[in-house]
Each structure stands twice: as C-alpha cells, then as structure tokens.
Design a protein around this motif. Structure first.
Motif, mmCIF file in Angstrom:
data_model
loop_
_atom_site.group_PDB
_atom_site.id
_atom_site.type_symbol
_atom_site.label_atom_id
_atom_site.label_comp_id
_atom_site.label_asym_id
_atom_site.label_seq_id
_atom_site.Cartn_x
_atom_site.Cartn_y
_atom_site.Cartn_z
ATOM 1 N N SER B 27 0.933 -1.361 -0.023
ATOM 2 C CA SER B 27 0.078 0.052 0.018
ATOM 3 C C SER B 27 0.892 1.346 -0.083
ATOM 4 O O SER B 27 0.498 2.295 -0.726
ATOM 5 C CB SER B 27 -1.054 0.137 1.181
ATOM 6 N N GLU B 28 1.889 1.465 0.639
ATOM 7 C CA GLU B 28 2.820 2.647 0.806
ATOM 8 C C GLU B 28 3.624 2.745 -0.350
ATOM 9 O O GLU B 28 4.445 3.604 -0.290
ATOM 10 C CB GLU B 28 3.182 2.770 2.101
ATOM 11 N N HIS B 29 3.741 1.736 -1.251
ATOM 12 C CA HIS B 29 5.019 1.988 -2.023
ATOM 13 C C HIS B 29 4.452 2.658 -3.288
ATOM 14 O O HIS B 29 3.416 2.573 -3.924
ATOM 15 C CB HIS B 29 5.173 0.379 -2.800
ATOM 16 N N PHE B 95 8.232 -0.483 -4.867
ATOM 17 C CA PHE B 95 9.299 0.076 -4.433
ATOM 18 C C PHE B 95 9.047 1.409 -3.686
ATOM 19 O O PHE B 95 8.109 1.965 -4.040
ATOM 20 C CB PHE B 95 10.282 0.549 -5.391
ATOM 21 N N LEU B 96 9.413 1.313 -2.317
ATOM 22 C CA LEU B 96 9.086 2.772 -1.481
ATOM 23 C C LEU B 96 10.338 3.529 -1.773
ATOM 24 O O LEU B 96 11.256 3.002 -1.389
ATOM 25 C CB LEU B 96 9.137 2.455 0.075
ATOM 26 N N ASP B 97 10.049 4.690 -2.218
ATOM 27 C CA ASP B 97 11.029 5.347 -2.892
ATOM 28 C C ASP B 97 12.223 5.858 -1.684
ATOM 29 O O ASP B 97 11.986 5.964 -0.484
ATOM 30 C CB ASP B 97 10.796 6.515 -3.706
ATOM 31 N N THR B 104 13.883 -1.554 -0.378
ATOM 32 C CA THR B 104 13.566 -2.823 -0.602
ATOM 33 C C THR B 104 12.440 -2.842 -1.695
ATOM 34 O O THR B 104 11.557 -2.137 -1.663
ATOM 35 C CB THR B 104 13.146 -3.759 0.475
ATOM 36 N N GLN B 105 12.898 -3.404 -2.750
ATOM 37 C CA GLN B 105 12.098 -3.468 -3.997
ATOM 38 C C GLN B 105 11.463 -5.207 -3.970
ATOM 39 O O GLN B 105 12.176 -6.067 -3.873
ATOM 40 C CB GLN B 105 12.680 -3.473 -5.317
#
Lengths: 110, 116
Positions: B27-29, B95-97, B104-105
C-alpha cells in the motif's frame, strides 16, 4: 544498456565460495541484486548506492565500485538454498528504471 | 508472499485477443514497475510509475501495450491484439522510494501469458 554479468554459470559444492560480477558501460547510481529460483519471481537481496559501499546479508555480501561501474556479489560457505539465477539490476540516476543483466546461474551440489 | 499481488497468475489466450493484467502493490509503495521475462533471460523493463504518473515506457514496447495506475494504487497492463511473441511472464515490482530510506523492491508472483 543492459549490464554484463560474469560468469554465465557456476557450479559449487556446499561450503565453497563464489563471486558474481556485474559491470556497466554507463555511470551508475545504484546496483540491485536479486536471486530467482525456477518458476518463482525474483527475490531482492540488496541495493548498493553511488558513493561506493559494501553490504552484507547473512553470508551474502556485495561491493560497488562506482568509478569502475562494477559491482560484485560474494557468496561464502554456499548452501544448497543458494542455488538459483542471480541478476544484477542497475540504475543510471535516481528515480530511473532498473535494467537487469542476463543473469548468472548458480548451482550448489552436495 | 511479498505483499505484492498479481492477477491472474496464468492466462491462455488466442492470438488477436486483448488481455489485461492487474498488480496490487504494497500500500505505501509509490514506485511500480512492469517487466517481462522470457525463459533464460533477465526481466525486461516495460514501464514504470511514480504514484499515478507514468514516467517512462520502453521504446521496445509497441503501441499495443498500455499501462495505467489510477490514483497511484493498483496498476493494469493491457495488451491488445496479442501475438505469439507476447508469451512471457509479466512481473510487477514495487518500491518505496529512497527518500524514505527504505530500499527494498518487491516482486509480485507474476502473470504467465501464453498466446496460442
């Protein structure tokens, strides 16, 4: 441009060490390493950022030489579970796409 | 299970048909990539999104391919008039930038497309 990986394939006995290399003709911002087992999606191992660094993840570590545009993945005291195909992925700049290399097949035998 | 889901997992279609795949990211990626992978090859970049903005589309991709990410949540990849050469595994990765110091991807399980 796709990064180059070497070797293409390697066979190890349990407990042996291996090095997988990744190089690019372009300046790099980051290098990502993944392992993929047959029929499964790639699993992220680690990312190394511009500035030159090393990282470790259990018995798997990596280095990134920004000036040479190269990265190496080190697997020590290999285990059967390390078998799979290892891919490096490179970014030329931050917020860029990740381009994957052709992969290195690693087989660990008893 | 990485938390990234793809649907369907397998799709068999006849040449000329349209297909649509879905990817639901963690969700936050905020970064989402689509890749295509054929046997013995590394994942090949198709396109990627930063939130709802499509930042780049591979020049190797024909106009038959289109992707969307409405509201920066799930993403869809559509292939129109499928050809046998489209047969491959289609992978989504999120991915979370890096600005959030999380690097982590995660890949989803993939959708395997077979065009007959």
């Amino acid at each position: 441009q796709q990064p180059v990986q070497s070797p293409q394939a390697v066979i190890l006995r349990e407990g042996e060490d291996a090095v997988i290399n990744c190089s690019s003709s372009k300046a790099l911002y980051s290098v990502h390493w993944y392992r993929q087992k047959h029929g499964e999606a790639p699993v992220f191992l680690m990312i190394l950022l511009k500035g030159g660094e090393q990282k470790g993840h259990e018995k798997i570590s990596a280095s990134f030489n920004e000036k040479k545009q190269q990265s190496s993945l080190y697997l020590t005291a290999s285990q059967l579970s390390y078998s799979g195909t290892y891919f490096c992925g490179t970014e030329s700049t931050s917020y860029d796409k990740v381009i994957f290399g052709p992969g290195t097949s690693l087989s660990v035998i008893p | 299970d990485t938390g990234v889901s793809q649907d369907p997992r397998h799709k068999i279609t006849k040449r000329g048909q349209n297909v649509t795949f879905r990817c639901d990211p963690i969700s936050e990626h905020n970064r989402l990539y689509w890749y295509r992978q054929t046997l013995g090859q590394g994942p090949e970049f198709l396109t990627y999104f930063q939130n709802e903005a499509q930042l780049e589309k591979s020049r190797l991709l024909s106009d038959r391919f289109s992707a969307e990410r409405p509201k920066g949540s799930f993403s869809t990849l559509e292939i129109q008039r499928t050809e046998q050469g489209d047969s491959a595994m289609y992978l989504c990765a999120t991915f979370l930038d890096r600005a959030s110091y999380t690097d982590t991807q995660y890949f989803g399980p993939g959708t395997r497309l077979t065009v007959l």
